[in-house]
Design a protein around this motif. Structure first.
Motif, mmCIF file in Angstrom:
data_model
loop_
_atom_site.group_PDB
_atom_site.id
_atom_site.type_symbol
_atom_site.label_atom_id
_atom_site.label_comp_id
_atom_site.label_asym_id
_atom_site.label_seq_id
_atom_site.Cartn_x
_atom_site.Cartn_y
_atom_site.Cartn_z
ATOM 1 N N ARG A 163 0.856 -1.177 0.000
ATOM 2 C CA ARG A 163 0.000 0.000 0.000
ATOM 3 C C ARG A 163 0.895 1.231 0.000
ATOM 4 O O ARG A 163 2.111 1.123 0.198
ATOM 5 C CB ARG A 163 -0.955 -0.003 1.196
ATOM 6 N N VAL A 164 0.306 2.417 -0.183
ATOM 7 C CA VAL A 164 1.087 3.648 -0.329
ATOM 8 C C VAL A 164 0.964 4.450 0.961
ATOM 9 O O VAL A 164 -0.033 5.141 1.197
ATOM 10 C CB VAL A 164 0.593 4.476 -1.530
ATOM 11 N N VAL A 165 1.970 4.349 1.812
ATOM 12 C CA VAL A 165 1.945 4.996 3.124
ATOM 13 C C VAL A 165 2.946 6.142 3.140
ATOM 14 O O VAL A 165 4.116 5.970 2.787
ATOM 15 C CB VAL A 165 2.269 3.991 4.244
ATOM 16 N N PRO A 169 -6.960 4.787 -8.870
ATOM 17 C CA PRO A 169 -6.542 3.992 -7.702
ATOM 18 C C PRO A 169 -5.036 3.775 -7.688
ATOM 19 O O PRO A 169 -4.413 3.575 -8.726
ATOM 20 C CB PRO A 169 -7.285 2.664 -7.894
ATOM 21 N N ILE A 170 -4.452 3.829 -6.499
ATOM 22 C CA ILE A 170 -3.024 3.557 -6.343
ATOM 23 C C ILE A 170 -2.873 2.562 -5.190
ATOM 24 O O ILE A 170 -2.822 2.942 -4.028
ATOM 25 C CB ILE A 170 -2.207 4.843 -6.096
ATOM 26 N N ALA A 171 -2.791 1.299 -5.554
ATOM 27 C CA ALA A 171 -2.735 0.237 -4.549
ATOM 28 C C ALA A 171 -1.322 -0.009 -4.050
ATOM 29 O O ALA A 171 -1.134 -0.532 -2.955
ATOM 30 C CB ALA A 171 -3.307 -1.058 -5.141
ATOM 31 N N ARG A 172 -0.299 0.362 -4.852
ATOM 32 C CA ARG A 172 1.090 0.136 -4.480
ATOM 33 C C ARG A 172 1.921 1.365 -4.823
ATOM 34 O O ARG A 172 1.514 2.174 -5.678
ATOM 35 C CB ARG A 172 1.660 -1.076 -5.230
ATOM 36 N N PRO A 173 3.084 1.546 -4.213
ATOM 37 C CA PRO A 173 3.909 2.722 -4.500
ATOM 38 C C PRO A 173 4.214 2.909 -5.987
ATOM 39 O O PRO A 173 4.274 4.035 -6.465
ATOM 40 C CB PRO A 173 5.189 2.447 -3.700
ATOM 41 N N GLN A 182 4.786 -12.682 -14.362
ATOM 42 C CA GLN A 182 4.991 -11.976 -13.111
ATOM 43 C C GLN A 182 3.808 -11.054 -12.851
ATOM 44 O O GLN A 182 3.075 -10.689 -13.771
ATOM 45 C CB GLN A 182 6.269 -11.126 -13.162
ATOM 46 N N GLU A 183 3.646 -10.664 -11.619
ATOM 47 C CA GLU A 183 2.557 -9.762 -11.262
ATOM 48 C C GLU A 183 2.762 -8.414 -11.941
ATOM 49 O O GLU A 183 3.874 -7.879 -11.979
ATOM 50 C CB GLU A 183 2.498 -9.571 -9.746
ATOM 51 N N SER A 184 1.690 -7.850 -12.486
ATOM 52 C CA SER A 184 1.770 -6.552 -13.145
ATOM 53 C C SER A 184 2.122 -5.469 -12.133
ATOM 54 O O SER A 184 1.681 -5.497 -10.985
ATOM 55 C CB SER A 184 0.435 -6.222 -13.818
ATOM 56 N N GLN A 185 2.924 -4.496 -12.573
ATOM 57 C CA GLN A 185 3.318 -3.360 -11.737
ATOM 58 C C GLN A 185 3.050 -2.052 -12.475
ATOM 59 O O GLN A 185 3.903 -1.186 -12.601
ATOM 60 C CB GLN A 185 4.803 -3.462 -11.371
ATOM 61 N N ASP A 186 1.833 -1.923 -12.997
ATOM 62 C CA ASP A 186 1.478 -0.767 -13.810
ATOM 63 C C ASP A 186 2.473 -0.665 -14.967
ATOM 64 O O ASP A 186 2.843 -1.689 -15.536
ATOM 65 C CB ASP A 186 1.420 0.506 -12.964
ATOM 66 N N LEU A 187 2.903 0.552 -15.322
ATOM 67 C CA LEU A 187 3.797 0.684 -16.464
ATOM 68 C C LEU A 187 5.226 0.247 -16.169
ATOM 69 O O LEU A 187 6.051 0.146 -17.079
ATOM 70 C CB LEU A 187 3.808 2.138 -16.964
ATOM 71 N N MET A 188 5.541 -0.011 -14.904
ATOM 72 C CA MET A 188 6.872 -0.529 -14.609
ATOM 73 C C MET A 188 7.031 -1.945 -15.133
ATOM 74 O O MET A 188 8.131 -2.375 -15.466
ATOM 75 C CB MET A 188 7.134 -0.492 -13.107
#
Length: 434
Positions: free
Chosen positions: A10-12, A40-44, A293-299
């Motif tokens: 999550r983005v803390v 939505p931004i579920a991860r950094p 692999q798990e998607s990481q948005d555009l990364m």
């Protein structure tokens, strides 16, 4: 605003600087960001692409959790600009061969510290691979910003240019562009820099970080560049680099020799399809589902790696970097950080060897002890692997650049610079991104 690097699901927010844009927006340390402008931004990793779409003056909503309770902040993004002590900063634009314009940031010294006949030496910064804007006035401690500001403080005219499709720049979206499209943008910037009235056209220096170092020899081919500095880059083919990187990073991750070899074999499958057969990462996953692999948005998704589309890597694989450096002109300083696990010392040594073969004495390689790919220092290579770019700033780096440039300028007078066409010199202002 700094995120908590130890939390990845999550983005803390770990820290909000006093007077920063995040503080003005009402964000507090400990908040968990949920969505920016409805995205939505579920991860950094998702925050960066969300911010790329924002513009100065735009009013957006920020959804967050504060002590577990949902909150919504409504903010208007400020039109902020960089300030550099001792220099005048202007937001300009350069025109590419295809006719669209790219935002640039230019600093001109207020005092003639290094000027000759009224003109200053110049410094063009070439950034790395990702699609991130160079206009980040709210991140003054970023490594690239520190380098540019340090050179400005020493009496250089400096220029940075955004890639096509970023911020307020024109052109196709950055994440769809190929290597050549981006290279042409940097060359347009070099032409524009040489035409700035305050610039001594015989004293232009390039700095290429990572992928910027791959771009550099293609810009330094016509005698316009007095010297090139590359940091954390490569000299071999991209296929070779990918395989070596897979081995190096697997070993750092503590895998067994058998597991390391398995990673290299998997990388060879992926690289063969993408780089040789000109396929996508999605094609690789369909051919070998075990490599998914798990998607990481555009990364990282089926059509992107490190925010770049497949066309970028297709063109990158066709480059003969050794030939490009052989055909380049001017002196070259290759800098390697001892704890840079993204690139290898061997490539930097090879760059210096190639340059010295075409111009004896023109190539130099140095190593910065304990420094990583992101210009920061760590106690160990393992620490660098865990916290790339989050160590102590390598404050000696600008001094290394200046010492090398001073040595270059003391050896011989600058060669005559080629004439500069009048194009790409517009000072039209393009507003900075928020």
């Amino acid at each position: 605003m700094r995120l908590d690097p130890d939390i990845t699901d999550r983005v803390v927010v770990r820290e909000v600087g006093p007077g920063s844009p995040a503080a003005a927006e009402g964000i507090l340390a400990g908040d968990t960001l949920v969505a920016v402008a409805g995205r939505p931004i579920a991860r950094p990793a998702a925050l960066r692409p969300a911010r790329r779409e924002l513009r100065a003056g735009q009013t957006i909503t920020i959804d967050a959790l504060r002590q577990g309770a949902p909150i919504r902040l409504r903010v208007t993004l400020a039109d902020r600009r960089e300030e550099v002590a001792g220099s005048t900063v202007t937001y300009r634009s350069v025109e590419t061969p295809r006719g669209y314009r790219l935002r640039s940031i230019v600093t001109v010294p207020d005092r003639p510290m290094r000027a000759r006949t009224g003109r200053h030496p110049a410094f063009l910064y070439g950034q790395g691979i990702t699609c991130d804007s160079i206009d980040r006035p709210d991140v003054p401690d970023a490594g690239d910003t520190r380098i540019v500001h340090a050179m400005a403080a020493q009496g250089f005219v400096t220029m940075r240019v955004d890639k096509p499709g970023l911020g307020d720049s024109g052109g196709p979206p950055c994440n769809t562009n190929g290597f050549l499209e981006e290279r042409d943008g940097f060359f347009a910037a070099l032409q524009a820099l040489a035409a700035v009235p305050e610039v001594d056209p015989g004293r232009i220096y390039l700095f290429g970080h990572s992928m910027g170092g791959v771009m550099a020899p293609y810009l330094a081919r016509d005698g316009r560049v007095r010297g090139t500095i590359v940091y954390g880059t490569l000299a071999r083919t991209w296929f070779e680099y990918q395989l070596e990187n897979a081995r190096r990073q697997s070993e750092l991750a503590g895998k067994t020799p058998a597991e390391v070899s398995e990673q290299v074999l998997q990388q060879a499958k992926e690289s063969s399809m993408i780089l040789i057969d000109k396929k996508t990462l999605g094609d690789v996953r369909r051919r070998w589902p075990e490599l998914r692999q798990e998607s990481q948005d555009l990364m990282l998704d089926e059509n992107h790696i490190s925010t770049r589309g497949m066309a970028f890597f297709h063109e990158l694989q066709e480059l003969n970097l050794a030939r490009a450096r052989q055909e380049s002109s001017g002196a070259v300083l290759a800098i390697y950080g001892e704890y840079d696990w993204v690139t290898a010392l061997q490539d930097h040594q090879q760059i210096a060897e190639i340059v010295n073969a075409r111009t004896p004495g023109a190539g130099t390689v140095i190593t910065l002890p304990q420094v990583d790919h992101g210009f920061t220092r760590h106690a160990s290579l393992q620490e660098s692997f865990r916290a790339l770019g989050r160590g102590e700033w390598a404050a000696e780096l600008p001094g290394k650049l200046l010492a090398w440039i001073t040595a270059i300028e003391s050896m011989a007078p600058a060669p005559p610079a080629p004439s500069v066409p009048p194009r790409s010199t517009s000072a039209d202002v393009i507003g900075p991104a928020g």
